[in-house]
Design a protein around this motif. Sequence first.
Motif, PDB file in Angstrom:
ATOM      1  N   GLN A 166       0.841  -1.189   0.000  1.00 42.09           N
ATOM      2  CA  GLN A 166       0.000   0.000   0.000  1.00 42.09           C
ATOM      3  C   GLN A 166       0.880   1.244   0.000  1.00 42.09           C
ATOM      4  OE1 GLN A 166      -2.943  -0.335   3.233  1.00 42.09           O
ATOM      5  NE2 GLN A 166      -4.417  -0.886   1.643  1.00 42.09           N
ATOM      6  N   VAL A 167       0.443   2.247  -0.751  1.00 42.89           N
ATOM      7  CA  VAL A 167       1.184   3.506  -0.818  1.00 42.89           C
ATOM      8  C   VAL A 167       0.227   4.667  -0.584  1.00 42.89           C
ATOM      9  CG1 VAL A 167       2.978   2.647  -2.378  1.00 42.89           C
ATOM     10  CG2 VAL A 167       0.896   3.651  -3.332  1.00 42.89           C
ATOM     11  N   GLN A 168       0.757   5.728  -0.038  1.00 41.81           N
ATOM     12  CA  GLN A 168      -0.001   6.965   0.121  1.00 41.81           C
ATOM     13  C   GLN A 168       0.090   7.769  -1.171  1.00 41.81           C
ATOM     14  OE1 GLN A 168      -2.002   7.971   2.669  1.00 41.81           O
ATOM     15  NE2 GLN A 168      -2.541   9.690   1.325  1.00 41.81           N
ATOM     16  N   CYS A 169      -1.017   8.310  -1.617  1.00 44.43           N
ATOM     17  CA  CYS A 169      -1.062   9.088  -2.859  1.00 44.43           C
ATOM     18  C   CYS A 169      -1.311  10.564  -2.571  1.00 44.43           C
ATOM     19  CB  CYS A 169      -2.165   8.576  -3.781  1.00 44.43           C
ATOM     20  SG  CYS A 169      -2.018   6.846  -4.245  1.00 44.43           S
ATOM     21  N   ARG A 170      -0.836  11.404  -3.480  1.00 43.84           N
ATOM     22  CA  ARG A 170      -1.131  12.832  -3.443  1.00 43.84           C
ATOM     23  C   ARG A 170      -1.499  13.274  -4.854  1.00 43.84           C
ATOM     24  NH1 ARG A 170       3.651  16.044  -0.620  1.00 43.84           N
ATOM     25  NH2 ARG A 170       2.067  17.683  -0.581  1.00 43.84           N
ATOM     26  N   PRO A 171      -2.284  14.329  -4.996  1.00 34.14           N
ATOM     27  CA  PRO A 171      -2.656  14.819  -6.331  1.00 34.14           C
ATOM     28  C   PRO A 171      -1.540  15.665  -6.945  1.00 34.14           C
ATOM     29  CG  PRO A 171      -3.679  16.179  -4.663  1.00 34.14           C
ATOM     30  CD  PRO A 171      -2.974  15.071  -3.919  1.00 34.14           C
ATOM     31  N   ILE A 172      -1.599  15.842  -8.253  1.00 37.65           N
ATOM     32  CA  ILE A 172      -0.626  16.691  -8.933  1.00 37.65           C
ATOM     33  C   ILE A 172      -0.647  18.100  -8.368  1.00 37.65           C
ATOM     34  CG2 ILE A 172       0.004  17.725 -11.155  1.00 37.65           C
ATOM     35  CD1 ILE A 172      -0.996  15.220 -12.541  1.00 37.65           C
ATOM     36  N   ASP A 173      -1.836  18.608  -8.054  1.00 38.73           N
ATOM     37  CA  ASP A 173      -1.960  19.977  -7.539  1.00 38.73           C
ATOM     38  C   ASP A 173      -1.083  20.241  -6.321  1.00 38.73           C
ATOM     39  OD1 ASP A 173      -3.654  20.973  -9.441  1.00 38.73           O
ATOM     40  OD2 ASP A 173      -5.471  20.899  -8.204  1.00 38.73           O
ATOM     41  N   ALA A 174      -0.789  19.208  -5.541  1.00 38.93           N
ATOM     42  CA  ALA A 174       0.035  19.385  -4.344  1.00 38.93           C
ATOM     43  C   ALA A 174       1.429  19.890  -4.685  1.00 38.93           C
ATOM     44  CB  ALA A 174       0.126  18.070  -3.578  1.00 38.93           C
ATOM     45  N   PHE A 175       1.849  19.697  -5.940  1.00 39.17           N
ATOM     46  CA  PHE A 175       3.192  20.097  -6.350  1.00 39.17           C
ATOM     47  C   PHE A 175       3.174  21.292  -7.311  1.00 39.17           C
ATOM     48  CE2 PHE A 175       3.165  15.650  -5.197  1.00 39.17           C
ATOM     49  CZ  PHE A 175       4.188  15.615  -4.255  1.00 39.17           C
ATOM     50  N   LEU A 176       2.014  21.927  -7.451  1.00 41.06           N
ATOM     51  CA  LEU A 176       1.871  23.072  -8.359  1.00 41.06           C
ATOM     52  C   LEU A 176       1.423  24.311  -7.612  1.00 41.06           C
ATOM     53  CD1 LEU A 176       0.112  21.370 -11.434  1.00 41.06           C
ATOM     54  CD2 LEU A 176       2.563  21.558 -10.945  1.00 41.06           C
ATOM     55  N   GLU A 177       1.907  24.472  -6.407  1.00 46.62           N
ATOM     56  CA  GLU A 177       1.491  25.620  -5.607  1.00 46.62           C
ATOM     57  C   GLU A 177       2.186  26.907  -6.037  1.00 46.62           C
ATOM     58  OE1 GLU A 177       2.145  24.418  -1.587  1.00 46.62           O
ATOM     59  OE2 GLU A 177       0.293  23.245  -1.504  1.00 46.62           O
ATOM     60  N   GLN A 178       3.188  26.793  -6.911  1.00 44.85           N
ATOM     61  CA  GLN A 178       3.853  27.955  -7.487  1.00 44.85           C
ATOM     62  C   GLN A 178       4.159  27.643  -8.944  1.00 44.85           C
ATOM     63  OE1 GLN A 178       8.012  28.456  -6.015  1.00 44.85           O
ATOM     64  NE2 GLN A 178       7.517  26.753  -4.639  1.00 44.85           N
ATOM     65  N   PRO A 179       4.499  28.652  -9.760  1.00 51.49           N
ATOM     66  CA  PRO A 179       4.727  28.395 -11.189  1.00 51.49           C
ATOM     67  C   PRO A 179       5.788  27.331 -11.436  1.00 51.49           C
ATOM     68  CG  PRO A 179       4.526  30.742 -10.787  1.00 51.49           C
ATOM     69  CD  PRO A 179       4.559  30.093  -9.434  1.00 51.49           C
ATOM     70  N   VAL A 180       5.533  26.494 -12.439  1.00 53.08           N
ATOM     71  CA  VAL A 180       6.415  25.394 -12.808  1.00 53.08           C
ATOM     72  C   VAL A 180       6.778  25.540 -14.283  1.00 53.08           C
ATOM     73  CG1 VAL A 180       6.533  22.894 -13.153  1.00 53.08           C
ATOM     74  CG2 VAL A 180       5.494  23.820 -11.070  1.00 53.08           C
ATOM     75  N   ASP A 181       8.058  25.500 -14.579  1.00 49.82           N
ATOM     76  CA  ASP A 181       8.507  25.636 -15.969  1.00 49.82           C
ATOM     77  C   ASP A 181       8.389  24.332 -16.740  1.00 49.82           C
ATOM     78  OD1 ASP A 181       9.690  28.484 -16.100  1.00 49.82           O
ATOM     79  OD2 ASP A 181      10.544  27.666 -14.258  1.00 49.82           O
ATOM     80  N   PHE A 182       8.554  23.193 -16.029  1.00 51.37           N
ATOM     81  CA  PHE A 182       8.462  21.903 -16.719  1.00 51.37           C
ATOM     82  C   PHE A 182       7.917  20.871 -15.749  1.00 51.37           C
ATOM     83  CE2 PHE A 182      10.177  17.848 -18.397  1.00 51.37           C
ATOM     84  CZ  PHE A 182       9.693  17.926 -19.690  1.00 51.37           C
ATOM     85  N   LEU A 183       6.839  20.205 -16.175  1.00 50.71           N
ATOM     86  CA  LEU A 183       6.214  19.146 -15.392  1.00 50.71           C
ATOM     87  C   LEU A 183       6.380  17.837 -16.143  1.00 50.71           C
ATOM     88  CD1 LEU A 183       4.295  18.002 -13.162  1.00 50.71           C
ATOM     89  CD2 LEU A 183       2.379  18.735 -14.628  1.00 50.71           C
ATOM     90  N   LYS A 184       7.063  16.881 -15.524  1.00 47.19           N
ATOM     91  CA  LYS A 184       7.241  15.552 -16.126  1.00 47.19           C
ATOM     92  C   LYS A 184       6.410  14.544 -15.346  1.00 47.19           C
ATOM     93  CE  LYS A 184       9.679  11.483 -15.616  1.00 47.19           C
ATOM     94  NZ  LYS A 184      10.485  10.779 -14.601  1.00 47.19           N
ATOM     95  N   VAL A 185       5.581  13.773 -16.054  1.00 47.11           N
ATOM     96  CA  VAL A 185       4.664  12.836 -15.410  1.00 47.11           C
ATOM     97  C   VAL A 185       4.805  11.463 -16.053  1.00 47.11           C
ATOM     98  CG1 VAL A 185       2.263  12.344 -14.814  1.00 47.11           C
ATOM     99  CG2 VAL A 185       3.040  14.726 -14.960  1.00 47.11           C
ATOM    100  N   ASP A 186       5.325  10.510 -15.286  1.00 43.25           N
ATOM    101  CA  ASP A 186       5.431   9.118 -15.730  1.00 43.25           C
ATOM    102  C   ASP A 186       4.965   8.247 -14.573  1.00 43.25           C
ATOM    103  OD1 ASP A 186       5.992   6.683 -16.805  1.00 43.25           O
ATOM    104  OD2 ASP A 186       8.152   6.992 -17.042  1.00 43.25           O
ATOM    105  N   ILE A 187       3.646   8.030 -14.486  1.00 44.82           N
ATOM    106  CA  ILE A 187       3.060   7.382 -13.315  1.00 44.82           C
ATOM    107  C   ILE A 187       2.288   6.115 -13.681  1.00 44.82           C
ATOM    108  CG2 ILE A 187       3.081   9.409 -11.827  1.00 44.82           C
ATOM    109  CD1 ILE A 187       0.242  10.036 -12.636  1.00 44.82           C
ATOM    110  N   GLU A 188       2.657   5.514 -14.803  1.00 43.03           N
ATOM    111  CA  GLU A 188       2.299   4.138 -15.144  1.00 43.03           C
ATOM    112  C   GLU A 188       0.803   3.839 -15.115  1.00 43.03           C
ATOM    113  OE1 GLU A 188       4.559   2.054 -16.343  1.00 43.03           O
ATOM    114  OE2 GLU A 188       6.117   3.590 -16.063  1.00 43.03           O
ATOM    115  N   GLY A 189       0.020   4.684 -15.787  1.00 34.02           N
ATOM    116  CA  GLY A 189      -1.358   4.314 -16.042  1.00 34.02           C
ATOM    117  C   GLY A 189      -2.427   5.123 -15.348  1.00 34.02           C
ATOM    118  N   VAL A 190      -2.054   5.949 -14.369  1.00 29.98           N
ATOM    119  CA  VAL A 190      -3.079   6.756 -13.692  1.00 29.98           C
ATOM    120  C   VAL A 190      -2.964   8.228 -14.078  1.00 29.98           C
ATOM    121  CG1 VAL A 190      -3.372   5.173 -11.768  1.00 29.98           C
ATOM    122  CG2 VAL A 190      -1.638   6.960 -11.619  1.00 29.98           C
TER     123      VAL A 190
END
Length: 266
Positions: A166-190
């Motif tokens: 079991q793992v604890q999950c967080r939403p993408i928004d949790a890491f976008l609280e300030q401007p981001v120049d590049f967002l890389k997402v490789d989360i295997e199906g979700v």
Amino acid sequence: MLSRLANRILAPLSLRITRRPYNRFERLRTATRRTRGEISLHGKPFEYIDEASFLHSYREIFLDRIYDFPCESSSPRVVDLGANIGLSTLFFKQLYPDSAVTSVEADPAIFPVLQSNVAAAGVGNVELHHTAIHSDSQTLDFVQEGADAGRIALPEDYDAECKMIQVQCRPIDAFLEQPVDFLKVDIEGVETEAFEQCSRLDQVAAIFVEYHSFQTQAQSLPRLLDKLTGNGFRYAIRDQFCTERPLRDRRTYSGMDLALNIWAYR
């Protein structure tokens, strides 16, 4: 994620790519899958957990440069969701030494390797988080694949002999609280579910997302692309896994019948 290109990865590289950086790892081509080891990467010790996925990722990241992005600032902010053992994190720090990088890895067996590799590289301004990414904060079952394809469990995983935790999950928004120049997402199906619940994409300048289509699940690519388009992005797509003749050849890789690299930009 390893793809149908694995055989080409282990074959001689194209003339457009210099061979010397890659040839240093040639001994790994015949090594056993899911065997840990250490190698010198750019003059620093680097631990890997699987030789084949290391070779694949090294070529994609450092030679093909799939995560390369332009930025007017010399100190961009990068969010790396699905950092695995840290190759992408170190690429971002090589590309922009003054960047601020937030790297996220779900697998508790892999996260310490990410920590060790970042520490050994001696790079600063890197923030590491041990969590999975999903649509919201919750605890979910996670399949430990042992290389670079660990994922939130699918229904069929419960009938297979999968190593599950079991793992604890967080939403993408949790890491976008300030401007981001590049967002890389490789989360295997979700990725589609996670993006659909994201309300802060206006904070992001450019995105790379790997789309995964599992044969037993409904395809969600139109929903993902609609989310990107609705937030003002254009996109470019290249396949990572797809059979040459999908109408006749229905083979899958790790349960997937399609995997795509998607770049989104404004």
